[in-house]
Design an enzyme around this catalytic site. Structure first.
Site, PDB file in Angstrom:
ATOM      1  N   GLU A  99      10.368  89.526 -19.173  1.00  0.00           N
ATOM      2  CA  GLU A  99      11.976  88.569 -19.393  1.00  0.00           C
ATOM      3  C   GLU A  99      13.001  89.564 -18.788  1.00  0.00           C
ATOM      4  O   GLU A  99      13.621  90.229 -19.204  1.00  0.00           O
ATOM      5  CB  GLU A  99      11.721  87.849 -20.648  1.00  0.00           C
ATOM      6  CG  GLU A  99      11.311  87.176 -20.796  1.00  0.00           C
ATOM      7  CD  GLU A  99      11.213  87.238 -22.756  1.00  0.00           C
ATOM      8  OE1 GLU A  99      12.537  86.971 -23.104  1.00  0.00           O
ATOM      9  OE2 GLU A  99      10.331  86.440 -23.682  1.00  0.00           O
ATOM     10  N   GLU A 134      16.741  75.173 -22.677  1.00  0.00           N
ATOM     11  CA  GLU A 134      15.860  75.262 -23.831  1.00  0.00           C
ATOM     12  C   GLU A 134      16.930  74.597 -24.897  1.00  0.00           C
ATOM     13  O   GLU A 134      17.492  75.587 -25.672  1.00  0.00           O
ATOM     14  CB  GLU A 134      14.771  76.277 -24.477  1.00  0.00           C
ATOM     15  CG  GLU A 134      13.914  76.299 -23.400  1.00  0.00           C
ATOM     16  CD  GLU A 134      13.038  77.892 -23.823  1.00  0.00           C
ATOM     17  OE1 GLU A 134      12.282  77.889 -24.617  1.00  0.00           O
ATOM     18  OE2 GLU A 134      13.266  78.453 -23.819  1.00  0.00           O
ATOM     19  N   LYS A 176      15.819  75.598 -29.184  1.00  0.00           N
ATOM     20  CA  LYS A 176      16.020  77.073 -29.710  1.00  0.00           C
ATOM     21  C   LYS A 176      16.945  77.310 -30.345  1.00  0.00           C
ATOM     22  O   LYS A 176      18.449  76.721 -31.116  1.00  0.00           O
ATOM     23  CB  LYS A 176      16.157  78.160 -28.436  1.00  0.00           C
ATOM     24  CG  LYS A 176      15.114  78.171 -27.421  1.00  0.00           C
ATOM     25  CD  LYS A 176      14.850  78.774 -26.479  1.00  0.00           C
ATOM     26  CE  LYS A 176      14.544  80.268 -26.877  1.00  0.00           C
ATOM     27  NZ  LYS A 176      14.577  81.763 -26.690  1.00  0.00           N
ATOM     28  N   GLU A 201      21.293  81.242 -26.430  1.00  0.00           N
ATOM     29  CA  GLU A 201      19.973  81.331 -26.898  1.00  0.00           C
ATOM     30  C   GLU A 201      19.887  79.378 -26.050  1.00  0.00           C
ATOM     31  O   GLU A 201      17.867  79.776 -25.256  1.00  0.00           O
ATOM     32  CB  GLU A 201      19.654  80.938 -27.929  1.00  0.00           C
ATOM     33  CG  GLU A 201      19.484  82.232 -28.990  1.00  0.00           C
ATOM     34  CD  GLU A 201      18.547  83.501 -27.972  1.00  0.00           C
ATOM     35  OE1 GLU A 201      17.668  83.254 -28.266  1.00  0.00           O
ATOM     36  OE2 GLU A 201      18.666  84.676 -27.328  1.00  0.00           O
TER      37      GLU A 201
END
Length: 471
Positions: A267, A321, A324, A330
């Site tokens: 990542e 997302e 999250k 995030e």
């Protein structure tokens, strides 16, 4: 006149060699993470079409998504699948559980889908769960044994770690693993070495900048022009944080006795937005970091401790997302929004997305599109400015200034402007030919006129900031 014409014809190829566009290198080292903590993800077929429209060749899943895996069958996109942390104890305790996991989650998709790695757990060694950490190696061993010599024999089994697995990373040459993880790591590294599996880690220059939010640190993290940071131990001057973080892991592996184990970046990314307290979380910074990282990987330069050996790198993430938890950042790491439009152009689009239903990715319309024209020196740029740009461009990965050295094919005309033109355009092309790669503190500009037709053609490249901080 005839002699003069012959002279010009002989000169033309030299000029063309100096100003021809540089094609993108292969992108076989570039992957992306597919996070699913969202309630609005596109259908698997739409995601498969999107991936095929890009230069992305690898996809990492945090678990096993049968629909998406089937949609990617035959596309050539290789997958990393994940074993959930909660499944590790059972797989570690019972070889039959390992056999069952492979039978349910891997074997049905072979050989139509390429599965390169199974990541057993995510950030287990940094979870604080000693029992789970102790079960990690037995689970990896049982899965590898279950794969045997069958259809899954070529799959590697590893696990993913954060940079917190290191006790020391500053400077890179001092990289060392935390003593608390030493017992588990020795066994795991031995397993990786014996099986040829990679050590997987998540370096995030963004978080390094959060801990040291100075302008020079931002430049170092974004691959923007900077003075570099000297590692007193190795005597290497680093020009970007990504290389520094990866080399810290390389040093830690060597210090543990496993320097030959390959590294995979599982990542890395940069958010497009964040809370008011999250400095640097912007679209422009995300675009700079990711597009410059992509150019760095495509250059094949590797890192100072691994020259010429690009590291397989999975960008985080394909989509935002929305579910999250945590700070706003995030939920904002996506390269694409879930309506399939680009969050920003990272230089990964190989062609316009395939037709057939669904939305298509878009590029900004306020600036010239990718690959348009040539990057040349601005008319008002001084020789002093251009000399600085020349020195900077020639020091960057993907740029070879041998042709403008004495005796080189592009040495003439021997002027600062002509040499800077060559080097800056090379850098512009190597970085992906994006409009933001042709700035050089406003000493460069894009042109639609081919400079190959002129004896002097000021080529330039964006002074995208290269910053570094050891964290």
């Amino acid at each position: 006149m005839e002699a003069e014409s012959r002279k010009l014809l002989l000169l033309a190829p030299v000029l063309l060699c100096c100003f021809v566009a540089i094609s993108d290198a292969q992108s076989q080292h570039i992957g992306v993470n597919y996070g699913e903590v969202a309630d609005n993800l596109p259908p698997p077929d739409a995601t498969a079409r999107l991936l095929k429209s890009t230069a992305i060749t690898k996809l990492r899943l945090y678990g096993v998504d049968a629909g998406l895996i089937r949609a990617l069958a035959g596309t050539g996109v290789s997958l990393v699948l994940g074993v959930a942390n909660g499944d590790i104890p059972a797989i570690a305790a019972d070889p039959n559980a390992a056999t069952g996991w492979l039978a349910a989650n891997v074997l049905p998709f072979l050989p139509a889908t390429t599965i390169s790695v199974v990541a057993v757990g995510n950030e287990v060694l940094e979870s604080g769960d000693a029992a789970l950490a102790a079960a990690l190696l037995p689970a990896m061993q049982n899965l590898r044994a279950a794969a045997g010599d069958g259809p899954a024999a070529g799959i590697k089994f590893s696990t993913v770690n954060t940079m917190a697995v290191l006790a020391q990373s500053d400077p890179p040459s001092a990289g060392a693993f935390r003593p608390e993880a030493a017992a588990q790591l020795q066994g795991i590294l031995g397993f990786l070495s014996r099986t040829g599996a990679p050590f997987m880690v998540n370096p995030y220059p963004y978080f390094a900048y959060q801990s040291d939010p100075r302008p020079d640190t931002l430049a170092f993290c974004l691959f923007h022009p900077n003075a570099g940071r000297l590692d007193a131990g190795s005597k290497i001057t680093y020009t970007n944080m990504f290389d520094a973080q990866v080399d810290a892991v390389k040093s830690a592996l060597g210090r543990a006795g496993y320097g030959a184990v390959d590294i995979v970046v599982a990542e890395t990314g940069w958010p497009t937005r964040g809370d008011p307290t999250e400095q640097g979380a912007t679209v422009d910074n995300a675009r700079a970091y990711v597009s410059n990282l992509v150019a760095h990987l495509r250059s094949g330069a590797g890192t100072p401790l691994m020259p010429g050996k690009p590291v397989d790198t999975y960008l985080f993430a394909l989509y935002d997302e929305d579910l999250k938890p945590g700070p706003a950042s995030e939920r904002a790491f996506g390269l694409y929004h879930t309506d399939l439009t680009m969050a920003y152009d990272a230089g990964l689009t190989s062609s316009s997305p395939g037709s057939g239903g669904g939305s298509t990715a878009t590029t900004p319309t306020t600036t010239p599109s990718k690959g348009s024209g040539w990057c040349v020196a601005s008319a008002g740029a001084t020789d002093a400015q251009l000399q600085t740009d020349l020195d900077y461009a020639c020091s960057q990965v993907g740029v070879d200034c041998g042709a403008i050295q004495p005796g080189g094919a592009c040495f003439q005309p021997n002027t600062v402007r002509a040499h800077a033109a060559y080097a800056m355009n090379q850098l512009y092309q190597a970085a992906g030919s994006h409009p933001w790669n042709c700035d050089f503190r406003q000493s460069a500009t894009l042109t639609s006129t081919n400079p190959s037709k002129h004896a002097i053609s000021p080529f330039n490249f964006n002074r995208s900031p290269l910053i570094f901080t050891f964290h």
